[in-house]
Design a protein around this motif. Structure first.
Motif, PDB file in Angstrom:
ATOM      1  N   PHE A   1      10.806  -2.553  -9.572  1.00 51.55           N
ATOM      2  CA  PHE A   1       9.592  -1.863  -9.107  1.00 51.55           C
ATOM      3  C   PHE A   1       8.471  -2.097 -10.124  1.00 51.55           C
ATOM      4  O   PHE A   1       8.713  -2.027 -11.336  1.00 51.55           O
ATOM      5  CB  PHE A   1       9.851  -0.361  -8.964  1.00 51.55           C
ATOM      6  N   THR A   2       7.280  -2.391  -9.610  1.00 50.20           N
ATOM      7  CA  THR A   2       6.108  -2.548 -10.481  1.00 50.20           C
ATOM      8  C   THR A   2       5.075  -1.492 -10.074  1.00 50.20           C
ATOM      9  O   THR A   2       5.271  -0.791  -9.072  1.00 50.20           O
ATOM     10  CB  THR A   2       5.464  -3.933 -10.318  1.00 50.20           C
ATOM     11  N   HIS A   3       3.968  -1.433 -10.819  1.00 50.66           N
ATOM     12  CA  HIS A   3       2.950  -0.427 -10.479  1.00 50.66           C
ATOM     13  C   HIS A   3       2.371  -0.648  -9.094  1.00 50.66           C
ATOM     14  O   HIS A   3       1.999   0.295  -8.406  1.00 50.66           O
ATOM     15  CB  HIS A   3       1.836  -0.424 -11.530  1.00 50.66           C
ATOM     16  N   ARG A   4       2.315  -1.915  -8.678  1.00 51.76           N
ATOM     17  CA  ARG A   4       1.660  -2.212  -7.396  1.00 51.76           C
ATOM     18  C   ARG A   4       2.637  -2.590  -6.293  1.00 51.76           C
ATOM     19  O   ARG A   4       2.226  -2.842  -5.165  1.00 51.76           O
ATOM     20  CB  ARG A   4       0.654  -3.339  -7.581  1.00 51.76           C
ATOM     21  N   GLY A   5       3.927  -2.692  -6.631  1.00 50.72           N
ATOM     22  CA  GLY A   5       4.859  -3.113  -5.588  1.00 50.72           C
ATOM     23  C   GLY A   5       6.204  -3.504  -6.135  1.00 50.72           C
ATOM     24  O   GLY A   5       6.821  -2.762  -6.893  1.00 50.72           O
ATOM     25  N   LEU A   6       6.662  -4.695  -5.766  1.00 49.04           N
ATOM     26  CA  LEU A   6       8.014  -5.125  -6.111  1.00 49.04           C
ATOM     27  C   LEU A   6       8.001  -6.510  -6.733  1.00 49.04           C
ATOM     28  O   LEU A   6       7.215  -7.370  -6.344  1.00 49.04           O
ATOM     29  CB  LEU A   6       8.892  -5.152  -4.848  1.00 49.04           C
ATOM     30  N   SER A   7       8.906  -6.687  -7.697  1.00 49.17           N
ATOM     31  CA  SER A   7       9.077  -7.994  -8.322  1.00 49.17           C
ATOM     32  C   SER A   7      10.560  -8.157  -8.633  1.00 49.17           C
ATOM     33  O   SER A   7      11.407  -7.558  -7.969  1.00 49.17           O
ATOM     34  CB  SER A   7       8.199  -8.082  -9.576  1.00 49.17           C
ATOM     35  N   GLY A   8      10.874  -8.963  -9.665  1.00 52.02           N
ATOM     36  CA  GLY A   8      12.271  -9.260  -9.978  1.00 52.02           C
ATOM     37  C   GLY A   8      12.715 -10.476  -9.179  1.00 52.02           C
ATOM     38  O   GLY A   8      12.080 -10.858  -8.191  1.00 52.02           O
ATOM     39  N   PRO A   9      13.828 -11.103  -9.595  1.00 50.55           N
ATOM     40  CA  PRO A   9      14.254 -12.350  -8.959  1.00 50.55           C
ATOM     41  C   PRO A   9      14.409 -12.247  -7.438  1.00 50.55           C
ATOM     42  O   PRO A   9      14.049 -13.192  -6.723  1.00 50.55           O
ATOM     43  CB  PRO A   9      15.609 -12.652  -9.621  1.00 50.55           C
ATOM     44  N   ALA A  10      14.899 -11.124  -6.926  1.00 47.58           N
ATOM     45  CA  ALA A  10      15.101 -11.009  -5.471  1.00 47.58           C
ATOM     46  C   ALA A  10      13.771 -11.166  -4.735  1.00 47.58           C
ATOM     47  O   ALA A  10      13.668 -11.880  -3.729  1.00 47.58           O
ATOM     48  CB  ALA A  10      15.728  -9.660  -5.123  1.00 47.58           C
TER      49      ALA A  10
ATOM     50  N   SER B   1       0.868  -1.165   0.000  1.00 53.16           N
ATOM     51  CA  SER B   1       0.000   0.000   0.000  1.00 53.16           C
ATOM     52  C   SER B   1       0.912   1.225   0.000  1.00 53.16           C
ATOM     53  O   SER B   1       1.670   1.432   0.951  1.00 53.16           O
ATOM     54  CB  SER B   1      -0.900  -0.047   1.231  1.00 53.16           C
ATOM     55  N   PRO B   2       0.887   2.053  -1.073  1.00 52.22           N
ATOM     56  CA  PRO B   2       1.813   3.185  -1.161  1.00 52.22           C
ATOM     57  C   PRO B   2       1.660   4.130   0.015  1.00 52.22           C
ATOM     58  O   PRO B   2       2.639   4.664   0.536  1.00 52.22           O
ATOM     59  CB  PRO B   2       1.428   3.874  -2.466  1.00 52.22           C
ATOM     60  N   ALA B   3       0.402   4.329   0.482  1.00 55.51           N
ATOM     61  CA  ALA B   3       0.172   5.275   1.573  1.00 55.51           C
ATOM     62  C   ALA B   3       0.955   4.841   2.806  1.00 55.51           C
ATOM     63  O   ALA B   3       1.618   5.642   3.467  1.00 55.51           O
ATOM     64  CB  ALA B   3      -1.313   5.330   1.886  1.00 55.51           C
ATOM     65  N   GLN B   4       0.928   3.545   3.072  1.00 55.52           N
ATOM     66  CA  GLN B   4       1.581   3.029   4.277  1.00 55.52           C
ATOM     67  C   GLN B   4       3.099   3.104   4.171  1.00 55.52           C
ATOM     68  O   GLN B   4       3.803   3.405   5.120  1.00 55.52           O
ATOM     69  CB  GLN B   4       1.146   1.576   4.481  1.00 55.52           C
ATOM     70  N   GLN B   5       3.628   2.835   2.976  1.00 55.05           N
ATOM     71  CA  GLN B   5       5.085   2.763   2.826  1.00 55.05           C
ATOM     72  C   GLN B   5       5.706   4.116   2.491  1.00 55.05           C
ATOM     73  O   GLN B   5       6.921   4.264   2.532  1.00 55.05           O
ATOM     74  CB  GLN B   5       5.466   1.791   1.699  1.00 55.05           C
ATOM     75  N   GLY B   6       4.880   5.113   2.112  1.00 54.00           N
ATOM     76  CA  GLY B   6       5.419   6.409   1.707  1.00 54.00           C
ATOM     77  C   GLY B   6       6.183   6.337   0.391  1.00 54.00           C
ATOM     78  O   GLY B   6       7.051   7.162   0.122  1.00 54.00           O
ATOM     79  N   VAL B   7       5.895   5.317  -0.429  1.00 54.10           N
ATOM     80  CA  VAL B   7       6.595   5.154  -1.703  1.00 54.10           C
ATOM     81  C   VAL B   7       5.567   5.147  -2.817  1.00 54.10           C
ATOM     82  O   VAL B   7       4.565   4.444  -2.729  1.00 54.10           O
ATOM     83  CB  VAL B   7       7.357   3.798  -1.739  1.00 54.10           C
ATOM     84  N   ASP B   8       5.824   5.943  -3.857  1.00 57.91           N
ATOM     85  CA  ASP B   8       4.926   5.935  -5.013  1.00 57.91           C
ATOM     86  C   ASP B   8       5.424   4.867  -5.989  1.00 57.91           C
ATOM     87  O   ASP B   8       6.248   5.134  -6.869  1.00 57.91           O
ATOM     88  CB  ASP B   8       4.922   7.327  -5.658  1.00 57.91           C
ATOM     89  N   PHE B   9       4.934   3.612  -5.798  1.00 58.58           N
ATOM     90  CA  PHE B   9       5.438   2.496  -6.606  1.00 58.58           C
ATOM     91  C   PHE B   9       5.178   2.726  -8.086  1.00 58.58           C
ATOM     92  O   PHE B   9       6.021   2.430  -8.924  1.00 58.58           O
ATOM     93  CB  PHE B   9       4.818   1.175  -6.137  1.00 58.58           C
ATOM     94  N   ALA B  10       3.994   3.284  -8.407  1.00 59.55           N
ATOM     95  CA  ALA B  10       3.658   3.473  -9.827  1.00 59.55           C
ATOM     96  C   ALA B  10       4.676   4.393 -10.492  1.00 59.55           C
ATOM     97  O   ALA B  10       5.088   4.170 -11.630  1.00 59.55           O
ATOM     98  CB  ALA B  10       2.252   4.034  -9.946  1.00 59.55           C
ATOM     99  N   ALA B  11       5.118   5.426  -9.752  1.00 58.74           N
ATOM    100  CA  ALA B  11       6.076   6.377 -10.340  1.00 58.74           C
ATOM    101  C   ALA B  11       7.434   5.721 -10.564  1.00 58.74           C
ATOM    102  O   ALA B  11       8.216   6.167 -11.399  1.00 58.74           O
ATOM    103  CB  ALA B  11       6.220   7.584  -9.417  1.00 58.74           C
ATOM    104  N   LEU B  12       7.714   4.663  -9.802  1.00 62.14           N
ATOM    105  CA  LEU B  12       9.016   3.997  -9.919  1.00 62.14           C
ATOM    106  C   LEU B  12       8.967   2.761 -10.818  1.00 62.14           C
ATOM    107  O   LEU B  12      10.001   2.101 -11.017  1.00 62.14           O
ATOM    108  CB  LEU B  12       9.510   3.584  -8.530  1.00 62.14           C
TER     109      LEU B  12
END
Ligand code: FDA
Length: 424
Positions: free
Chosen positions: A261-270, A218-229
């Motif tokens: 970074f994805t629109h909704r959060g995080l992905s990639g092998p890690a 949830s971007p609000a909770q994390q203070g990160v704009d995932f969509a922008a990244l």
């Protein structure tokens, strides 16, 4: 191997449910040993997951697999269960079969082996092997019921053959192999049939959850704009901070891989790797500068520069991510020589111990695997046969053995299928 239509009851030595990686390999192996084998699948095509895996080139095994230390690459409530099968059918065994079949492959990083051409070559070879040894295929066939005959014994009813009713007819065999996979990607045929069969015969099932799956926040909770990244990628070190003590986390599980970074959060092998260990309520801790000392780097930069802090950090991290991080604190939005040591320490902490709490995952629609499944305590590690239900076998992903990203799940499918086929 051709689809057969037979509305009579047909007799076989073994019925294999599921024509995926494990089912096809097991059926071919068993038929090669002279058994009359029926392979049943509800899909029109076989092995859809092989076809879509590894970006269409199927990461079919991994050279870096030590069966003596399975917990290095596999998760299970019973971590040593997979040792025996993995030791008896190793990556080299599958590599030799690929070479004999003339299927070219190459190694990517960390021991991962991929087909040079489309994964269809591997599927064609598995199917051709079944054809050569006269495996019968009923496909697409809905499995309507699975039961076991009761034969009258002296005082009690002795369990007899398994009876499988399908939309293409009824089949009987003394041995039933369940290779119906996990729950991931229902749109290409995943179902819970294997777990239902297990429960029907009193075999316990470990609770399932999606694995190798992107995590959402949830971007609000994390203070990160995932969509922008979205689209930003970088190498990181990631670990789970469990909310409570967990037996599967006795040793710290850490992955050094790429993050996306994805629109909704995080992905990639890690993130895919760590997601298999993550459970709701657990936090993640991410080091954006793995192998480096951010505070030492920042202090050295402060001693010799008057550049804006953002421009210093952008030398180490992608620009968009750097800007987003520096925007979090006014004291970071200055020339570095005007940033207090305390603020630099806080920034170093943010860069190397970024704590965040996933809201959930993208679920089975996006998960590569299912964690959990048929409880291995109920199975023989040598043959995959149920201890309490002679003649009933579970192989592949339906079993509570889950591999890391990198070819380990297919290796488990081949190895468990091989162990079972030798025992049929
Ligand atoms: P699998 O799922 O392959 O086969 C099960 C079969 O059972 C299917 O054919 C299905 O149609 C059939 N079935 C299910 N329900 C049925 C029912 N009710 N009636 C009849 N038939 C039924 N692993 C790896 O090692 N390297 C990789 O590169 C990848 N990449 C990858 C990408 C993606 C997008 C996914 C989703 C997964 C991967 N994996 C992977 C994981 C790998 O695909 C998986 O672990 C194996 O396919 C498991 O093999 P199984 O044969 O056990 O199940």
């Amino acid at each position: 191997m051709s689809p057969d239509r037979d509305n009579q009851t047909a007799e076989f030595d073994a019925i294999v449910l599921g024509a995926g990686a494990a089912g096809l390999f097991c059926a071919g192996e068993a038929a090669q040993r002279g058994l009359r084998v029926l392979l049943v699948d509800h899909g029109r095509k076989v092995a859809e997951k092989i076809r879509i895996s590894g970006g269409g080139r199927c990461n079919f095994t991994n050279r870096d697999l030590d069966p003596r230390a399975p917990q290095r690459h596999f998760l299970s409530a019973n971590p040593n269960f997979c040792r025996s099968a993995l030791a008896r059918f190793t990556p080299q065994h599958f590599i030799t079969l690929m070479q004999q079949a003339g299927i070219a492959f190459h190694e990517k990083h960390k021991g991962q082996l991929f087909c040079d051409e489309r994964a269809q070559a591997l599927i064609d070879w598995l199917v051709e092997r079944c054809t050569r040894f006269a495996v019968q295929r009923w496909q697409p066939a809905q499995v309507l019921a699975v039961a076991r005959e009761q034969l009258p014994g002296q005082d009690i009813c002795v369990p007899g053959r398994f009876c499988v009713q399908t939309s293409m007819g009824e089949a009987r065999a003394p041995q039933l192999v369940v290779a119906t996979g996990g729950l991931s990607i229902p749109k290409i045929g995943a179902s819970d049939l294997g777990y239902r069969i297990a429960r029907k015969f009193g075999v316990p099932v470990v609770a399932q959850r999606p694995g190798l799956v992107p995590l959402v926040f949830s971007p609000a909770q994390q203070g990160v704009d995932f969509a922008a990244l979205a689209g930003v990628a970088l190498p990181v070190r990631v670990r789970v901070q469990p909310a409570a003590a967990r037996p599967d986390m006795r040793t710290a599980v850490v992955f050094d891989e790429d993050l996306l970074f994805t629109h909704r959060g995080l992905s990639g092998p890690a993130i895919l790797q760590i997601s298999s260990y993550w459970q709701p309520g657990d936090a993640l801790c991410i080091d954006l500068l793995p192998g480096q000392d951010a505070l030492a780097l920042l202090r050295a930069a402060k001693a010799g520069s008057r550049k804006q802090l953002v421009n210093i950090v952008a030398q180490w991290l992608p620009q968009r991510l750097t800007e987003a991080i520096v925007a979090e604190q006014p004291q970071w939005q200055r020339p570095i020589d005007q940033v207090s040591d305390r603020a630099l320490t806080a920034l170093a902490e943010r860069l190397q111990r970024w704590q965040l709490m996933p809201n959930g995952s993208e679920g089975y629609a996006k998960a590569e695997v299912t964690v959990g499944g048929v409880d291995t305590q109920a199975l023989s590690s040598k043959t995959m046969e149920c201890r309490q239900v002679p003649g009933l076998y579970f192989i592949g992903e339906v079993v509570d053995v889950t591999g890391w990203l990198g070819g380990y799940n297919f290796q488990w499918a081949w190895a468990s299928a091989y162990a079972c086929a030798q025992a049929l």
